[in-house]
Scaffold this motif. Structure first.
Motif, PDB file in Angstrom:
ATOM      1  N   ARG A  89       0.704  -1.200   0.179  1.00  0.00           N
ATOM      2  CA  ARG A  89       0.094   0.153  -0.024  1.00  0.00           C
ATOM      3  C   ARG A  89       0.911   1.256   0.001  1.00  0.00           C
ATOM      4  O   ARG A  89       0.508   2.165   0.644  1.00  0.00           O
ATOM      5  N   PHE A  90       2.029   1.212  -0.830  1.00  0.00           N
ATOM      6  CA  PHE A  90       2.753   2.278  -0.821  1.00  0.00           C
ATOM      7  C   PHE A  90       3.439   2.616  -2.219  1.00  0.00           C
ATOM      8  O   PHE A  90       3.302   1.653  -3.070  1.00  0.00           O
ATOM      9  N   TRP A  91       3.947   3.846  -2.227  1.00  0.00           N
ATOM     10  CA  TRP A  91       4.546   4.086  -3.734  1.00  0.00           C
ATOM     11  C   TRP A  91       6.043   4.616  -3.352  1.00  0.00           C
ATOM     12  O   TRP A  91       6.140   5.429  -2.266  1.00  0.00           O
ATOM     13  N   VAL A  92       6.792   4.210  -4.121  1.00  0.00           N
ATOM     14  CA  VAL A  92       8.259   4.465  -4.090  1.00  0.00           C
ATOM     15  C   VAL A  92       8.403   5.625  -4.988  1.00  0.00           C
ATOM     16  O   VAL A  92       8.266   5.360  -6.028  1.00  0.00           O
ATOM     17  N   SER A  93       8.988   6.591  -4.525  1.00  0.00           N
ATOM     18  CA  SER A  93       9.236   7.904  -5.194  1.00  0.00           C
ATOM     19  C   SER A  93      10.489   8.339  -5.260  1.00  0.00           C
ATOM     20  O   SER A  93      11.090   8.557  -4.046  1.00  0.00           O
ATOM     21  N   ALA A 119       0.901  12.964 -16.924  1.00  0.00           N
ATOM     22  CA  ALA A 119       0.772  14.094 -17.707  1.00  0.00           C
ATOM     23  C   ALA A 119       0.956  15.443 -16.847  1.00  0.00           C
ATOM     24  O   ALA A 119       1.412  16.441 -17.324  1.00  0.00           O
ATOM     25  N   ASN A 120       0.435  15.300 -15.457  1.00  0.00           N
ATOM     26  CA  ASN A 120       0.477  16.486 -14.711  1.00  0.00           C
ATOM     27  C   ASN A 120       1.758  16.325 -13.591  1.00  0.00           C
ATOM     28  O   ASN A 120       1.782  17.256 -12.794  1.00  0.00           O
ATOM     29  N   ILE A 121       2.384  15.307 -13.525  1.00  0.00           N
ATOM     30  CA  ILE A 121       3.348  15.188 -12.805  1.00  0.00           C
ATOM     31  C   ILE A 121       3.207  15.487 -11.336  1.00  0.00           C
ATOM     32  O   ILE A 121       3.681  16.224 -10.573  1.00  0.00           O
ATOM     33  N   ARG A 122       2.097  14.783 -10.890  1.00  0.00           N
ATOM     34  CA  ARG A 122       1.639  14.678  -9.563  1.00  0.00           C
ATOM     35  C   ARG A 122       0.595  13.581  -9.011  1.00  0.00           C
ATOM     36  O   ARG A 122       0.050  12.831 -10.317  1.00  0.00           O
ATOM     37  N   SER A 130      -8.051  16.237  -4.289  1.00  0.00           N
ATOM     38  CA  SER A 130      -6.608  16.429  -3.739  1.00  0.00           C
ATOM     39  C   SER A 130      -5.435  16.107  -4.591  1.00  0.00           C
ATOM     40  O   SER A 130      -5.600  15.180  -5.131  1.00  0.00           O
ATOM     41  N   LYS A 131      -4.351  16.969  -4.316  1.00  0.00           N
ATOM     42  CA  LYS A 131      -3.442  16.820  -5.373  1.00  0.00           C
ATOM     43  C   LYS A 131      -2.185  16.953  -4.539  1.00  0.00           C
ATOM     44  O   LYS A 131      -1.925  17.511  -3.492  1.00  0.00           O
ATOM     45  N   PHE A 132      -1.217  16.238  -4.890  1.00  0.00           N
ATOM     46  CA  PHE A 132       0.075  16.165  -4.028  1.00  0.00           C
ATOM     47  C   PHE A 132       1.494  16.058  -5.031  1.00  0.00           C
ATOM     48  O   PHE A 132       1.301  15.338  -6.301  1.00  0.00           O
ATOM     49  N   GLU A 133       2.365  16.514  -4.639  1.00  0.00           N
ATOM     50  CA  GLU A 133       3.778  16.476  -5.275  1.00  0.00           C
ATOM     51  C   GLU A 133       4.223  15.297  -5.287  1.00  0.00           C
ATOM     52  O   GLU A 133       4.033  14.168  -4.605  1.00  0.00           O
ATOM     53  N   LYS A 134       5.136  14.872  -6.224  1.00  0.00           N
ATOM     54  CA  LYS A 134       6.029  13.670  -6.461  1.00  0.00           C
ATOM     55  C   LYS A 134       6.524  13.031  -4.772  1.00  0.00           C
ATOM     56  O   LYS A 134       6.592  11.964  -4.472  1.00  0.00           O
ATOM     57  N   SER A 135       6.880  14.168  -4.123  1.00  0.00           N
ATOM     58  CA  SER A 135       7.230  14.050  -2.805  1.00  0.00           C
ATOM     59  C   SER A 135       6.356  13.820  -1.777  1.00  0.00           C
ATOM     60  O   SER A 135       6.519  13.586  -0.457  1.00  0.00           O
ATOM     61  N   GLY A 136       5.139  13.866  -2.207  1.00  0.00           N
ATOM     62  CA  GLY A 136       3.808  13.509  -1.518  1.00  0.00           C
ATOM     63  C   GLY A 136       3.356  14.975  -0.720  1.00  0.00           C
ATOM     64  O   GLY A 136       2.312  14.894  -0.131  1.00  0.00           O
ATOM     65  N   LEU A 137       4.116  15.923  -1.211  1.00  0.00           N
ATOM     66  CA  LEU A 137       3.579  17.373  -0.439  1.00  0.00           C
ATOM     67  C   LEU A 137       2.263  17.833  -0.943  1.00  0.00           C
ATOM     68  O   LEU A 137       1.919  17.696  -2.073  1.00  0.00           O
ATOM     69  N   TYR A 138       1.358  18.345  -0.092  1.00  0.00           N
ATOM     70  CA  TYR A 138       0.274  18.680  -0.511  1.00  0.00           C
ATOM     71  C   TYR A 138       0.199  19.978  -1.320  1.00  0.00           C
ATOM     72  O   TYR A 138       1.206  20.882  -1.249  1.00  0.00           O
ATOM     73  N   ILE A 139      -0.525  19.997  -2.566  1.00  0.00           N
ATOM     74  CA  ILE A 139      -0.719  21.079  -3.710  1.00  0.00           C
ATOM     75  C   ILE A 139      -2.021  21.863  -3.210  1.00  0.00           C
ATOM     76  O   ILE A 139      -1.891  22.919  -3.020  1.00  0.00           O
ATOM     77  N   PRO A 142      -9.060  19.182  -0.634  1.00  0.00           N
ATOM     78  CA  PRO A 142      -9.681  19.418   0.816  1.00  0.00           C
ATOM     79  C   PRO A 142      -8.962  18.454   1.867  1.00  0.00           C
ATOM     80  O   PRO A 142      -9.053  18.381   3.051  1.00  0.00           O
ATOM     81  N   ALA A 143      -7.774  17.792   1.409  1.00  0.00           N
ATOM     82  CA  ALA A 143      -6.797  16.922   2.165  1.00  0.00           C
ATOM     83  C   ALA A 143      -6.378  17.891   3.402  1.00  0.00           C
ATOM     84  O   ALA A 143      -5.890  19.046   2.994  1.00  0.00           O
ATOM     85  N   PRO A 144      -6.421  17.433   4.545  1.00  0.00           N
ATOM     86  CA  PRO A 144      -5.826  18.211   5.771  1.00  0.00           C
ATOM     87  C   PRO A 144      -4.208  18.358   5.662  1.00  0.00           C
ATOM     88  O   PRO A 144      -3.661  19.130   6.402  1.00  0.00           O
ATOM     89  N   ARG A 145      -3.589  17.375   4.990  1.00  0.00           N
ATOM     90  CA  ARG A 145      -2.148  17.354   5.183  1.00  0.00           C
ATOM     91  C   ARG A 145      -1.571  16.631   4.051  1.00  0.00           C
ATOM     92  O   ARG A 145      -2.151  15.957   3.111  1.00  0.00           O
ATOM     93  N   SER A 146      -0.143  16.691   3.705  1.00  0.00           N
ATOM     94  CA  SER A 146       0.536  15.978   2.839  1.00  0.00           C
ATOM     95  C   SER A 146       0.495  14.489   2.892  1.00  0.00           C
ATOM     96  O   SER A 146      -0.172  13.963   3.994  1.00  0.00           O
ATOM     97  N   LEU A 147       0.669  13.721   1.976  1.00  0.00           N
ATOM     98  CA  LEU A 147       0.626  12.251   2.174  1.00  0.00           C
ATOM     99  C   LEU A 147       1.461  11.767   3.143  1.00  0.00           C
ATOM    100  O   LEU A 147       2.484  12.168   3.464  1.00  0.00           O
ATOM    101  N   ASP A 148       1.042  10.782   3.801  1.00  0.00           N
ATOM    102  CA  ASP A 148       1.978  10.182   4.915  1.00  0.00           C
ATOM    103  C   ASP A 148       2.988   9.245   4.302  1.00  0.00           C
ATOM    104  O   ASP A 148       2.862   8.981   3.005  1.00  0.00           O
ATOM    105  N   ARG A 149       3.998   9.174   5.086  1.00  0.00           N
ATOM    106  CA  ARG A 149       5.136   8.248   4.709  1.00  0.00           C
ATOM    107  C   ARG A 149       5.436   7.042   5.573  1.00  0.00           C
ATOM    108  O   ARG A 149       5.076   7.133   6.541  1.00  0.00           O
ATOM    109  N   PHE A 150       6.076   6.285   4.863  1.00  0.00           N
ATOM    110  CA  PHE A 150       6.640   4.900   5.735  1.00  0.00           C
ATOM    111  C   PHE A 150       7.977   5.235   6.394  1.00  0.00           C
ATOM    112  O   PHE A 150       8.901   5.546   5.390  1.00  0.00           O
TER     113      PHE A 150
END
Ligand code: FES
Length: 195
Positions: A89-93, A119-122, A130-139, A142-150
């Motif tokens: 359940r994760f993405w390796v970026s 196409a949108n690199i996100r 909700s949209k997030f950068e490749k690093s998981g940061l919030y763009i 309605p998401a309250p925070r950036s993506l969580d990470r392991f």
């Protein structure tokens, strides 16, 4: 000599049996000792079972909740999109100029599964946008925070290693050759707000 009747024989046998029963029956004190001993044994057994249970790993390696040993040849290049690993359940970026970050694949809004859109690199969440950068940061969205990470540790072929910071920042790779990547899906790091 008087003869012994059958009734007298039965009575004698019964008295003998009663006497044996009286001898075999434990006293009240012995009975309490038995109860006390059984209770202590039960408590010790439960405590031992509890210690063994807590000392066992809760999750098996390679299953969600446990540690994944991620092979280095699967780490995406910096110019490639993040790699989805559904079983974990994760993405390796691999983020240019930042390094490697392993993102929990669940949206921090209401739990949908954001997808990487080349196409949108996100990352874009299909539910409420909700949209997030490749690093998981919030763009945005309605998401309250950036993506969580392991929590992740990268072991390099030169024997050194780097572990993800408590803030969950990407791990700089600095062009070094990777021996293995250890991803602990039991340790999720939540970013503080939309950073
Ligand atoms: S669940 Fe992702 S934006 Fe709502």
């Amino acid at each position: 000599m008087a003869s012994i009747t059958a009734g007298e024989t039965r009575a004698a046998t019964q008295r003998k049996a009663e006497a044996q029963v009286e001898v075999a029956a434990p006293s009240r004190r012995e009975f309490l000792y038995y109860i006390w001993g059984a209770s202590i044994a039960l408590l010790l057994g439960e405590a031992t079972a509890g210690i063994i249970w807590f000392s066992l790993p809760r999750f098996k390696e390679g299953t969600f909740g446990g540690v994944f040993s991620f092979p280095p040849d699967r780490v995406p290049a910096t110019d490639a999109g993040p790699l989805n690993v559904p079983e974990g359940r994760f993405w390796v970026s691999n983020v240019p100029d930042q390094g490697l970050v392993v993102l929990y694949g669940v949206c921090t809004h209401l739990g949908c599964l954001p997808k990487w859109v080349d196409a949108n690199i996100r990352f874009e969440c299909p539910c409420h946008g909700s949209k997030f950068e490749k690093s998981g940061l919030y763009i945005e969205g309605p998401a309250p925070r950036s993506l969580d990470r392991f929590s992740t540790t990268v072991i390099f072929t030169d024997g050194t290693s780097e572990t993800m910071s408590a803030a969950g920042d990407p791990i700089p790779l600095n062009g070094k050759s990777i021996a293995s990547v250890q991803i602990d899906t039991g340790r999720r790091i939540k970013r503080d707000g939309k950073v």
